[in-house]
Design a protein around this motif. Sequence first.
Motif, short mmCIF file in Angstrom:
data_model
loop_
_atom_site.label_atom_id
_atom_site.label_comp_id
_atom_site.label_asym_id
_atom_site.label_seq_id
_atom_site.Cartn_x
_atom_site.Cartn_y
_atom_site.Cartn_z
N SER A 397 -22.04 -55.09 40.64
CA SER A 397 -21.13 -56.23 40.57
C SER A 397 -19.79 -55.81 39.98
O SER A 397 -19.64 -54.70 39.46
CB SER A 397 -21.73 -57.36 39.73
OG SER A 397 -21.52 -57.14 38.35
N ASN A 451 -24.13 -64.16 42.29
CA ASN A 451 -25.59 -64.31 42.17
C ASN A 451 -25.94 -65.36 41.12
O ASN A 451 -25.07 -66.00 40.52
CB ASN A 451 -26.25 -62.96 41.87
CG ASN A 451 -25.98 -62.46 40.44
OD1 ASN A 451 -25.30 -63.11 39.65
ND2 ASN A 451 -26.51 -61.30 40.13
N GLU A 452 -27.25 -65.53 40.90
CA GLU A 452 -27.72 -66.58 40.01
C GLU A 452 -27.36 -66.33 38.55
O GLU A 452 -27.37 -67.25 37.72
CB GLU A 452 -29.25 -66.73 40.14
CG GLU A 452 -30.08 -65.56 39.65
CD GLU A 452 -30.11 -64.39 40.63
OE1 GLU A 452 -30.67 -63.33 40.28
OE2 GLU A 452 -29.55 -64.53 41.74
#
Length: 637
Positions: A397, A451-452
């Motif tokens: 990320s 993302n989560e």
Amino acid sequence: MSELDTYPKYLIRNAKLWRDRVALRRKDFGIWQSYTWEDCYQQVKRLCLGLVSLGLKAGDKVSLIGDDEPEGFWAEAAIQSAGGILVALWSDSIPSEIAYIINHSDSKFVIAEDQEQVDKLLEIKNDIPKVEKIIYWDPKGMRKYEDPILMSYEDLKKIGSLHADKHPELFEELIARGKGSEVAQMSYTSGTTGLPKGAMITHDAIITSAKRMHEFAPLDQGEDVITTLASASVFHQWFAGYSYLCGVVINFPEEPETLMQDYREISPRFMLITPRQWQSLSSMTQIRINDAGFLKRFFYNLFLPVGYKVVDLRSAKKKVHPIWKVLYHIGDIFVFRPLRDKLGLVKTRYPVTGSAFLSPDFFRFFQAMGINLIQIYGSTEAGVVSMHPQDDIDNDSVGKVCPGVEIKISDGQEILIKGSSVFSGYYKNPEKTSQVITDGWFHTGDSGYINEKNHLFYLDRIENLDELSNGHKYAPAYIEGKLKFSRFIRDVMVVGGKNRDYLSVIINIDFESIGKWAEANQIPYTTFVDLSQKKEVGDLLRRDLQRVNNTLPERSKVRKFVLLHKEFDADEGELTRTRKLRRAFLQDRYQELIEAIYGNKREMPVVTEVKYRDGRKGVVETNLKIRSVYEEREAMN
């Protein structure tokens, strides 16, 4: 003093709060010279009032060109103290680029570093009629320059001192008038697809981004940082926030050649450098290990896999077995800590990268050595958007979305940003502004997803995402990033497209690394051109390509490659000033070569004009070899 909403207001606060404490250091002739907050206050005050006496008014633009030095730091604050707008240029810009930005920005004054920059400005003097004065801070070589448009830094400060004597309260009055909502800087975007655009950035936007950085990587007053960021980079302004907001000491290295020694002497707590600089550090580390004695190479090769194992376990949030901890501790004593010391990163708490994509392979490599490299994602227009907290690093990320940032992903997978760090628009270009800002959302042009865990993942520029004739989609930057992990590859461009069945790459070799390798392997060569076309070099790069291909999906594997006879060059329009590929330009320029690659040719003749330092021009002729990644022998070459 009103609300602290501009850097000059923080300057006044810091001069009162930390008057005799060190604010900046500069290395000169091997000696670190310190400047206190009071010194900085006086420098900025005299420069500011000198500009005001020359006619600078609120809203006027002042261009600045030069390397990152204290004089430039003070000039930035002086311009903003007077209510002026800073327009910073890249120091390696050519005259035509400088003229375009000075004219487009309506700059009234130009502040330049030295003779080199002054010469460029005098060359275009007749093309920049709005400029009233060119002020330079390094007098070396300027003794015989008599053009009335020129003024030295010292003369400007003398004028400022006289103005201060007549108007003792004016400096702080000017600063008090400033508002956070006013434009502080115009940053000209790198222009990967056309002429650069002047992004207008307010004081509020700059300070918001600086505060976001500080929230993820907090530092205390008096801690050391080193700056190598060009004034033209918006990261430079965000980084300056560490000085203004919390009083860290900014250290200015002496020369690029002394950088590693300067790092070792300071060992900064926070170090923000570009992906290319991290790539260079990785390459340099591998070169040094390769040149080291047998024992050092043995221990490095023994413990680096241990470092990778520990990093992978931690990344997967798995427990690290005590035996791995013990082995890593031994490796840290004998290998990793000495390497960190050589790189000047023993005390570095926040090693940071930003401004462009950096392959996860580099993060994993540095983390294995105990350098927990973290990423900032942001842009000139969006400000700081995401950053890795030290306790939540995901190498794939570009960080966790910062508090206060509104973010969403469009149906076309584009990253959209809203918030107080977003720029105010493009100067003199309302049409382009309305295209990129709709309903308050800035369209970054970047493709990604969240993302989560609220981590942001960057894929590539939307304009760069492409697909092959078989419908397979690929992200060039991801493949290029993995290839650049090789110490033998300086730059690379992936080639493909809807009319192609497979991917190919055009590679710039790292001349220094491959030159040393060639010497060690007794491979004679004469020039960059000669070395790049050697069969042995082709075989060497083929192995790197095969290594990367093993990590890629079948249809993303590179099938052919060419080692270019020259480096991509920003002066030729092949790269932006931030060293990003101007992909469309490159594909057009090397269209004949690309056609030869996909036309199953084995080589292509090229003729290149070269310009020598003494002004002479010459011609280089060679045959570029077109190689297959999976061809073990090239008997036909």
